[in-house]
Write a protein that holds these residues in place. Structure first.
Motif, PDB file in Angstrom:
ATOM      1  N   GLY A  93      43.151  -9.088  19.409  1.00 44.42           N
ATOM      2  CA  GLY A  93      43.030  -8.258  20.913  1.00 44.42           C
ATOM      3  C   GLY A  93      41.619  -8.214  20.918  1.00 44.42           C
ATOM      4  O   GLY A  93      41.039  -7.668  22.174  1.00 44.42           O
ATOM      5  N   SER A  94      40.632  -8.720  20.194  1.00 43.62           N
ATOM      6  CA  SER A  94      39.109  -8.587  20.424  1.00 43.62           C
ATOM      7  C   SER A  94      38.784  -9.401  21.670  1.00 43.62           C
ATOM      8  O   SER A  94      39.023 -10.504  21.733  1.00 43.62           O
ATOM      9  N   ILE A  95      37.776  -8.910  22.535  1.00 49.18           N
ATOM     10  CA  ILE A  95      37.394  -9.439  23.751  1.00 49.18           C
ATOM     11  C   ILE A  95      35.833  -9.824  23.443  1.00 49.18           C
ATOM     12  O   ILE A  95      35.222  -8.838  23.209  1.00 49.18           O
ATOM     13  N   TYR A  96      35.304 -11.044  23.700  1.00 46.66           N
ATOM     14  CA  TYR A  96      34.093 -11.338  23.532  1.00 46.66           C
ATOM     15  C   TYR A  96      33.638 -12.068  24.744  1.00 46.66           C
ATOM     16  O   TYR A  96      34.279 -12.861  25.438  1.00 46.66           O
ATOM     17  N   LEU A  97      32.387 -11.755  25.278  1.00 40.23           N
ATOM     18  CA  LEU A  97      32.004 -12.422  26.249  1.00 40.23           C
ATOM     19  C   LEU A  97      30.650 -13.165  26.420  1.00 40.23           C
ATOM     20  O   LEU A  97      29.710 -12.885  25.487  1.00 40.23           O
ATOM     21  N   TYR A  98      30.629 -14.373  26.815  1.00 38.96           N
ATOM     22  CA  TYR A  98      29.521 -15.204  26.615  1.00 38.96           C
ATOM     23  C   TYR A  98      29.077 -15.798  27.800  1.00 38.96           C
ATOM     24  O   TYR A  98      29.818 -15.754  28.902  1.00 38.96           O
ATOM     25  N   ASP A  99      27.712 -16.020  28.047  1.00 39.57           N
ATOM     26  CA  ASP A  99      26.728 -16.385  29.060  1.00 39.57           C
ATOM     27  C   ASP A  99      26.129 -17.552  28.696  1.00 39.57           C
ATOM     28  O   ASP A  99      25.313 -17.451  27.599  1.00 39.57           O
ATOM     29  N   VAL A 122      30.411  -5.001  32.078  1.00 40.39           N
ATOM     30  CA  VAL A 122      30.962  -3.845  32.655  1.00 40.39           C
ATOM     31  C   VAL A 122      32.466  -4.169  33.261  1.00 40.39           C
ATOM     32  O   VAL A 122      33.479  -3.513  33.013  1.00 40.39           O
ATOM     33  N   GLY A 123      32.318  -5.205  34.055  1.00 40.46           N
ATOM     34  CA  GLY A 123      33.588  -5.782  34.652  1.00 40.46           C
ATOM     35  C   GLY A 123      34.634  -6.287  33.665  1.00 40.46           C
ATOM     36  O   GLY A 123      35.721  -5.986  33.933  1.00 40.46           O
ATOM     37  N   VAL A 124      34.266  -7.015  32.554  1.00 45.42           N
ATOM     38  CA  VAL A 124      35.225  -7.391  31.433  1.00 45.42           C
ATOM     39  C   VAL A 124      35.803  -6.440  30.824  1.00 45.42           C
ATOM     40  O   VAL A 124      36.961  -6.241  30.630  1.00 45.42           O
ATOM     41  N   LYS A 125      34.843  -5.023  30.640  1.00 50.45           N
ATOM     42  CA  LYS A 125      35.579  -4.124  29.834  1.00 50.45           C
ATOM     43  C   LYS A 125      36.585  -3.269  30.554  1.00 50.45           C
ATOM     44  O   LYS A 125      37.682  -2.706  30.295  1.00 50.45           O
ATOM     45  N   LYS A 126      36.082  -3.329  32.081  1.00 51.79           N
ATOM     46  CA  LYS A 126      36.923  -2.392  33.080  1.00 51.79           C
ATOM     47  C   LYS A 126      38.631  -3.456  33.226  1.00 51.79           C
ATOM     48  O   LYS A 126      39.718  -2.906  33.188  1.00 51.79           O
ATOM     49  N   GLU A 127      38.446  -4.466  33.260  1.00 51.60           N
ATOM     50  CA  GLU A 127      39.445  -5.408  33.400  1.00 51.60           C
ATOM     51  C   GLU A 127      40.446  -5.450  31.987  1.00 51.60           C
ATOM     52  O   GLU A 127      41.462  -5.463  32.263  1.00 51.60           O
ATOM     53  N   PHE A 128      39.795  -5.618  30.957  1.00 50.52           N
ATOM     54  CA  PHE A 128      40.550  -5.891  29.561  1.00 50.52           C
ATOM     55  C   PHE A 128      40.694  -4.546  28.892  1.00 50.52           C
ATOM     56  O   PHE A 128      41.632  -4.428  27.766  1.00 50.52           O
ATOM     57  N   GLY A 129      39.972  -3.397  29.409  1.00 52.82           N
ATOM     58  CA  GLY A 129      40.106  -2.172  28.604  1.00 52.82           C
ATOM     59  C   GLY A 129      39.235  -2.080  27.320  1.00 52.82           C
ATOM     60  O   GLY A 129      39.182  -1.194  26.610  1.00 52.82           O
TER      61      GLY A 129
END
Length: 137
Positions: A16-22, A56-63
């Motif tokens: 369930g961990s969420i990671y963001l990449y740019d 911020v958007g990812v955290k809002k979307e995925f919790g």
């Protein structure tokens, strides 16, 4: 405040961990400069702030958001350097955008070191370029 942007990669692990990449693509000269001693001494945090805005958007979307990374890709050599970005930027970027809303209401930008334009070429993209006092940069 609505901000439009596109994250390059969002990874959800089995736990369930969420990671963001740019991904930032650059040529060999830019890549070499980015990782030079001189650049590190004058480093601005625009890439981190952009990533955190998406965060911020990812955290809002995925919790949740468990990590953020920038992958610098050298298109001439296919080398990649990955940089982890602190989740502390999420708080910083919220404050930044709240200030932007307030300054927009007033019609005058608030310049901040390492957040506002650091390089002259960045001013070409600023909506306040005709109103800005160039000496404050």
């Amino acid at each position: 405040l609505n901000i439009r942007g596109f994250a390059d990669l969002i990874v959800e692990e089995d736990d369930g961990s969420i990671y963001l990449y740019d991904v930032k693509t650059m040529n060999a000269w830019s890549y070499k400069f980015k990782f030079s001693k001189k650049y590190k001494e004058e480093n601005s945090n625009h890439h981190e702030m952009q990533l955190a805005t998406y965060g911020v958007g990812v955290k809002k979307e995925f919790g949740r958001l468990d990590g953020m990374y920038i992958a610098y890709y050298n298109k001439d050599s296919s080398l990649i350097k990955e940089k982890e970005v602190s989740l502390d930027y999420l708080t910083q970027v919220k404050s930044y955008w709240e200030n932007r809303v307030e300054e927009h209401k007033k019609g005058v930008p608030i310049l901040q070191e390492n957040v506002s334009p650091v390089k002259m070429w960045e001013c070409r993209y600023c909506q306040y370029k005709d109103k800005c006092d160039n000496e404050t940069r």
